[in-house]
Each structure stands twice: as C-alpha cells, then as structure tokens.
Scaffold this motif. Structure first.
Motif, PDB file in Angstrom:
ATOM      1  N   VAL A 178      -3.509  -4.068   2.701  1.00  0.00           N
ATOM      2  CA  VAL A 178      -4.755  -3.510   3.601  1.00  0.00           C
ATOM      3  C   VAL A 178      -4.440  -2.217   5.063  1.00  0.00           C
ATOM      4  O   VAL A 178      -4.506  -1.560   5.838  1.00  0.00           O
ATOM      5  N   VAL A 179      -2.765  -3.071   5.141  1.00  0.00           N
ATOM      6  CA  VAL A 179      -2.043  -1.769   6.370  1.00  0.00           C
ATOM      7  C   VAL A 179      -2.221  -0.125   5.667  1.00  0.00           C
ATOM      8  O   VAL A 179      -3.107   1.310   6.631  1.00  0.00           O
ATOM      9  N   TYR A 180      -2.370  -0.460   4.523  1.00  0.00           N
ATOM     10  CA  TYR A 180      -2.161   1.265   3.727  1.00  0.00           C
ATOM     11  C   TYR A 180      -3.580   2.234   3.913  1.00  0.00           C
ATOM     12  O   TYR A 180      -3.348   3.650   4.350  1.00  0.00           O
ATOM     13  N   VAL A 181      -4.857   1.260   3.497  1.00  0.00           N
ATOM     14  CA  VAL A 181      -6.370   1.366   3.602  1.00  0.00           C
ATOM     15  C   VAL A 181      -6.397   2.162   5.067  1.00  0.00           C
ATOM     16  O   VAL A 181      -6.810   2.948   6.027  1.00  0.00           O
ATOM     17  N   LEU A 182      -6.038   1.279   5.988  1.00  0.00           N
ATOM     18  CA  LEU A 182      -6.089   1.416   7.304  1.00  0.00           C
ATOM     19  C   LEU A 182      -5.721   2.630   8.157  1.00  0.00           C
ATOM     20  O   LEU A 182      -6.331   3.718   9.105  1.00  0.00           O
TER      21      LEU A 182
END
Length: 453
Positions: A178-182
């Motif tokens: 999730v953090v990488y996508v954001l």
C-alpha cells in the motif's frame, strides 16, 4: 487540457490544472492519513517495542505545519509559486515512504518534513487561486478547485478498499504494498507541479512581487492577523481545525476499530474516506452550479456555509449514537448506544465531507473579498489558525473519548456558524456602503446645493 481552455478562460485553465495536481498529491496523502492510525497499530501488534502513536505523529505534522505558515508567504515571495509547489510535494512524498521503514525516527522526521511542505503548499495554493480569480469568479474557481480536490479521496481509497478485503488485521506485506503504491502516486504530483503555469496577474505584476520581499511579506502577515475582523474569524478557524482533524484522521479509524461491524471493519476505513470525498464532491459541485446565486444575494455565502455547519451537526449526533466511545483508541467490542450500522457510518462520512467542503470554499471566498491585496497572508493565517487546532485535536485524541470529542465539536460548530454569518454580513454591508458612496453625486456644484422653496 490547458490548451483547450486557453482561448476560453486562461485563469480557469490554471485553476483546473492546480486542482489536478492537488488531486494526485492528496490521493496518496488522504489515503495514508485515513489509514495511519490503523497501520501503526498493526505494526505495534507485530512488534510490541514499536510504540509510535498515530495521532501523535499527525499532531507533530500539523504543529510544524502551523509554525511554517508564518514563514510561508516569505518563502513563496522568495522562491516563487512553482518552486514552492515542487518542494512541498517532495516533502509529502518522503513522509509517505517513511512508513515502510517502520522506525520511529524516520516516521517523525517524515512528519516534520511534510509539515514544512504543507505550510508552503497551502500558502502558495491560496495565492495562486486568488491571482487567477477576479472578485465575482472567486466562488466559481474555489468550487472548481474543490471538486478536483475532493476527487483525491477516491483513487487511493478505492485501491486500499480492495487490498484490505477480508483482513481483520493488516499484515506487513499488505502495509508495504500500500505504501509503495501511494509513494508512486505522490511522486507523479511532483512532475505535474513542474508543469504548472504562472498566473496572468503574477506575470503582469512580476516587478512588484520582486519588491515585496520576505521581510515585507512577514510584516504584512502580522498586520493582517491583528485586524479586528481576522481575530474574530480566527475563533471560527479553530473549529474548522478541530473538524478537519476529525474528518481526515480520526473518524475513519474509529469506524475501523469498531469490531461490531465484523470482518469488514478494516475495509470500512478507506470506504469511509471515499464517502467523505463523495460529500465533498457534492458540496463543491453544487456551489459551482449555484455560484451566480451565491454571489448575487447578500446572504449567499452565509447560506452555503450554514448548510455545511448543519450537515456536520447532524453527523455528530448520528456518530454519537452509532459508534462506541472507546473506538477512538483501538480495536473494541464495546457496544454503541444503538446497534452499529454500516449505512449510518457511511452516511455520516458523506455529511462530514459535505460540511467540510461548504464552509471551506466559502471561507476562501470571504477572505478573498476582505483582503484582496493580501491574498497570501490571509490564506496563510487561515491555515495557520486552523492548523493549531488540528494538531491539538490529534494530541488530545489519545486521551479523550469519542463522545466528549463530539460534544466539543457540536458546540464549536454552533459558535463558528454565528461568527461566520456576522463577519460575512458585516463585509457585505461595508462593500455596499462603499458602492453607494462612489455612486453619490458631487454636491459641490451651486445648483446641487440649492434646496426647493
């Protein structure tokens, strides 16, 4: 898109592109803010030595944000609007990626860098918006910007909703993905800000802006702050800060921590954020369609703002009944006053977003009319005063139950509504009196001094 609007309305083109830049940046930031408390709690569940508190991190961010706002006009005057946007978006991106390090020093450092960037970002946004808006077009342009801004809650939250399907707790692999996508989404906003065009007024007055340096900008900020009307409005800004903290970082985690919602409780966090965006979109688009009427009638701005305050008062009452008092802290099986309903929870999200969009747009419209020559200063002071209560609300949310917070918010909403209507009508009267004075004929001519027998 900019080229197709150039012949029609260059300033509207600039406002639309600004909205698109913010839409991309905050698609990442809003999703993280929504999930932050839950993400950090899940890290603690896996590693008890990790004691970073989500609300405290947000409090640190908004504390730095509030302090930076005093320097925001000076920094924007020194480096220019475009460079300010680029630097600020880089700060937001570093903050997001820090969560994958799962180290206290990285997360708190990222929060401070993001707070610094946010203070510069919103000062530049207010100035750019005012430079692209003539008096009567301010309500329309703010509404257009707000629609794009509201859309930012959709993309990241939709992705996160499907990513969290069936998860009662958030595991490490899911958090990292999730953090990488954001981070990728936020990085795209940096490129977009590089392409933003200068406002027409900014080009025409470039020589004047270079004379108005950082020290002068700081003095202007203080002079605007000490005016009677701005000090009065600051009381209302404090409420706006409290509700912003509640809407963006407290309410959705409360929904997710309410385990009476079942296995779907964690999925409701991004869904709640998405429905807040729906409310904001409804509020912003409605104000665009009714901008002519809002400008035409003397009670136009006040009426639009009151719709927002009433919407949030209804939401506070329903949340009080629908969510348990302890849901603000962590996962809880506590029962609410009524049986917790997903539909009521999502309705409250819509009402909160609707209220937030209504009076935020009308506040910008009001201060643009009150301080047309001090756009950067007035917008910075608004966000500064608001930011103080955002950070304070996050700090005390670690210790104050949900129901006491709602009672405080409801009281603040009533006081804020009264203050807004008072200052707005006072401003309308002042403008009307000035117009009458300008239209009054010159009575110095002899024939005009004569009175009928």
């Amino acid at each position: 898109m900019c080229f197709c609007f150039k012949k029609v309305d260059e300033s509207l083109c600039n406002v639309i592109f600004l909205g698109m830049c913010f839409m991309i940046l905050f698609a990442a930031d809003f999703t993280l803010a929504n999930m932050q408390k839950t993400i950090l709690s899940s890290i603690h569940d896996e590693d008890p030595n990790f004691t970073v508190e989500g609300y405290t991190v947000l409090g640190v961010l908004y504390t730095v944000f509030s302090v930076t706002l005093w320097l925001g006009p000076s920094i924007v005057a020194l480096c220019g609007i475009r460079c300010a946007f680029i630097f600020a978006s880089i700060g937001y991106t570093f903050y997001i990626i820090a969560f994958n390090m799962e180290q206290a020093w990285a997360i708190y450092s990222g929060a401070m860098l993001c707070g610094l960037g946010a203070g510069i970002l919103w000062t530049a946004e207010g100035k750019y918006l005012v430079l692209n808006s003539e008096g009567k077009l301010m309500a329309r342009n703010v509404g257009v910007f707000w629609v794009f801004f509201a859309l930012s809650t959709f993309y990241g939250n939709i992705y996160t909703y499907f990513e969290l399907e069936g998860k009662k707790y958030i595991d490490r692999d899911t958090r990292r993905l999730v953090v990488y996508v954001l981070t990728g989404i936020s990085s795209l906003s940096i490129i977009m800000f590089m392409l933003i065009r200068p406002a027409k007024k900014e080009v025409e007055k470039s020589e004047l802006e270079t004379e108005d340096g950082p020290i002068t900008a700081l003095k202007k900020t203080w002079s605007v702050f000490t005016t009677k009307d701005m000090l009065t409005l600051s009381i209302m800004f404090l409420y706006v800060g409290m509700q912003q903290a509640f809407v963006t970082g407290i309410y959705s985690p409360c929904v997710g921590f309410t385990l009476k919602f079942g296995d779907a409780s964690k999925q409701l966090i991004p869904l709640s954020g998405l429905f807040c965006g729906v409310g904001s979109l409804i509020g912003g688009s409605t104000q665009i369609l009714m901008s002519d009427k809002i400008n035409k009638y003397s009670f136009g701005r006040s009426t639009a703002a009151l719709v927002g305050f009433v919407s949030q008062l209804i939401a506070f009452l329903l949340i009080f009944l629908n969510l348990p008092n302890s849901s603000v802290f962590n996962n809880t099986e506590e029962e609410a006053i009524i049986e917790s309903s997903i539909y009521i929870a999502l309705l409250c999200s819509i009402l909160l977003g609707l209220g937030d969009s209504c009076y935020n747009t009308q506040i910008y419209s009001l201060i643009a009319v009150m301080f047309p020559k001090e756009s950067a200063q007035s917008c910075a002071l608004y966000t500064f005063t608001k930011g103080i209560l955002v950070s304070t609300t996050f700090y005390f949310s670690n210790h104050v139950g949900l129901h006491k917070q709602l009672a405080t918010l409801a009281t603040g909403a009533i006081i804020a509504a009264l203050i807004y209507c008072y200052i707005d009508q006072k401003t309308v009267k002042t403008i009307r009196d000035k117009k009458k004075l300008q239209e009054q004929p010159d009575i110095t001519e002899p024939d005009q001094l004569m009175t009928p027998a």
